[in-house]
Design a protein around this motif. Structure first.
Motif, PDB file in Angstrom:
ATOM      1  N   GLU A 160       0.875  -1.170   0.000  1.00  0.00           N
ATOM      2  CA  GLU A 160       0.000   0.000   0.000  1.00  0.00           C
ATOM      3  C   GLU A 160       0.910   1.216   0.000  1.00  0.00           C
ATOM      4  OE1 GLU A 160      -3.600   0.177   1.588  1.00  0.00           O
ATOM      5  OE2 GLU A 160      -3.959  -1.947   1.245  1.00  0.00           O
ATOM      6  N   LEU A 161       0.536   2.215  -0.781  1.00  0.00           N
ATOM      7  CA  LEU A 161       1.330   3.431  -0.900  1.00  0.00           C
ATOM      8  C   LEU A 161       0.473   4.617  -0.502  1.00  0.00           C
ATOM      9  CD1 LEU A 161       1.881   1.430  -3.589  1.00  0.00           C
ATOM     10  CD2 LEU A 161       3.825   2.956  -3.699  1.00  0.00           C
ATOM     11  N   TYR A 162       1.068   5.505   0.279  1.00  0.00           N
ATOM     12  CA  TYR A 162       0.385   6.700   0.765  1.00  0.00           C
ATOM     13  C   TYR A 162       1.204   7.896   0.299  1.00  0.00           C
ATOM     14  CZ  TYR A 162      -1.192   2.869   3.708  1.00  0.00           C
ATOM     15  OH  TYR A 162      -1.635   1.651   4.156  1.00  0.00           O
ATOM     16  N   GLU A 177      -3.111  10.922  -2.100  1.00  0.00           N
ATOM     17  CA  GLU A 177      -3.547   9.690  -2.775  1.00  0.00           C
ATOM     18  C   GLU A 177      -3.118   8.462  -1.981  1.00  0.00           C
ATOM     19  OE1 GLU A 177      -5.325   9.008  -5.433  1.00  0.00           O
ATOM     20  OE2 GLU A 177      -5.382  10.878  -6.549  1.00  0.00           O
ATOM     21  N   ARG A 178      -3.964   7.436  -2.016  1.00  0.00           N
ATOM     22  CA  ARG A 178      -3.661   6.143  -1.408  1.00  0.00           C
ATOM     23  C   ARG A 178      -3.957   5.093  -2.472  1.00  0.00           C
ATOM     24  NH1 ARG A 178      -3.887   6.832   4.437  1.00  0.00           N
ATOM     25  NH2 ARG A 178      -4.414   4.663   4.734  1.00  0.00           N
ATOM     26  N   ALA A 207      -0.453   3.122 -11.495  1.00  0.00           N
ATOM     27  CA  ALA A 207       0.091   3.775 -10.302  1.00  0.00           C
ATOM     28  C   ALA A 207       0.796   5.083 -10.649  1.00  0.00           C
ATOM     29  CB  ALA A 207       1.053   2.835  -9.577  1.00  0.00           C
ATOM     30  N   ALA A 208       1.294   5.208 -11.876  1.00  0.00           N
ATOM     31  CA  ALA A 208       1.983   6.429 -12.296  1.00  0.00           C
ATOM     32  C   ALA A 208       1.040   7.632 -12.316  1.00  0.00           C
ATOM     33  CB  ALA A 208       2.623   6.231 -13.667  1.00  0.00           C
ATOM     34  N   GLY A 232       9.231  13.285  -7.597  1.00  0.00           N
ATOM     35  CA  GLY A 232       9.505  14.214  -6.508  1.00  0.00           C
ATOM     36  C   GLY A 232       8.542  14.105  -5.339  1.00  0.00           C
ATOM     37  N   ASP A 233       7.358  13.485  -5.553  1.00  0.00           N
ATOM     38  CA  ASP A 233       6.404  13.320  -4.451  1.00  0.00           C
ATOM     39  C   ASP A 233       6.988  12.405  -3.376  1.00  0.00           C
ATOM     40  OD1 ASP A 233       4.548  14.881  -5.762  1.00  0.00           O
ATOM     41  OD2 ASP A 233       3.081  13.269  -6.058  1.00  0.00           O
TER      42      ASP A 233
END
Length: 123
Positions: free
Chosen positions: A45-47, A53-54, A75-76, A82-83
């Motif tokens: 899982e990416l936050y 965005e999750r 996902a891109a 840079g985020d």
């Protein structure tokens, strides 16, 4: 009963590449995988700290020492180069395992190199 707990997290890694035309996944520097215990093909899982965005995907290996955090395919669309991201993996543990489980937290420098890996709760 099985409990789902945080296994490991990469804290505030910076996106280095976003490629819509790739078939999906998140490339992570092999050194970060070693430091965290995360594995190729593992669900994550990416936050996105930068935009809120999750989302989720799976891991592919990026070259060791590259500092790469690449978002591919759909996902891109969820982050820009840079985020800042927090990348987490969760695993299931029995109640007895959960009693002694501590997640691994990997902190990075400005180049996404492991600065410190710690077992959360350990001194």
């Amino acid at each position: 009963m099985l409990l789902t707990l945080l296994q490991a997290k990469l804290h505030r890694v910076r996106v280095t590449q976003a490629d819509l035309d790739y078939e999906g996944s998140c490339g992570i520097d092999e050194g970060l995988l070693d430091a965290s215990g995360l594995r190729v093909n593992q669900y994550i899982e990416l936050y996105n700290v930068s935009n809120g965005e999750r989302f989720s995907t799976y891991i592919i290996k990026a070259p060791r020492g590259s500092g790469a955090i690449s978002l591919n395919g759909a996902a891109a669309r969820k982050a820009m180069v840079g985020d800042l991201l927090i990348i987490c993996a969760y695993s299931q543990y029995t109640e007895a395992e959960a009693e002694r489980h501590e997640p691994v937290v990997v902190l990075v420098d400005e180049r996404n190199q492991p600065r410190r890996a710690q077992v959360k709760g350990a001194a």
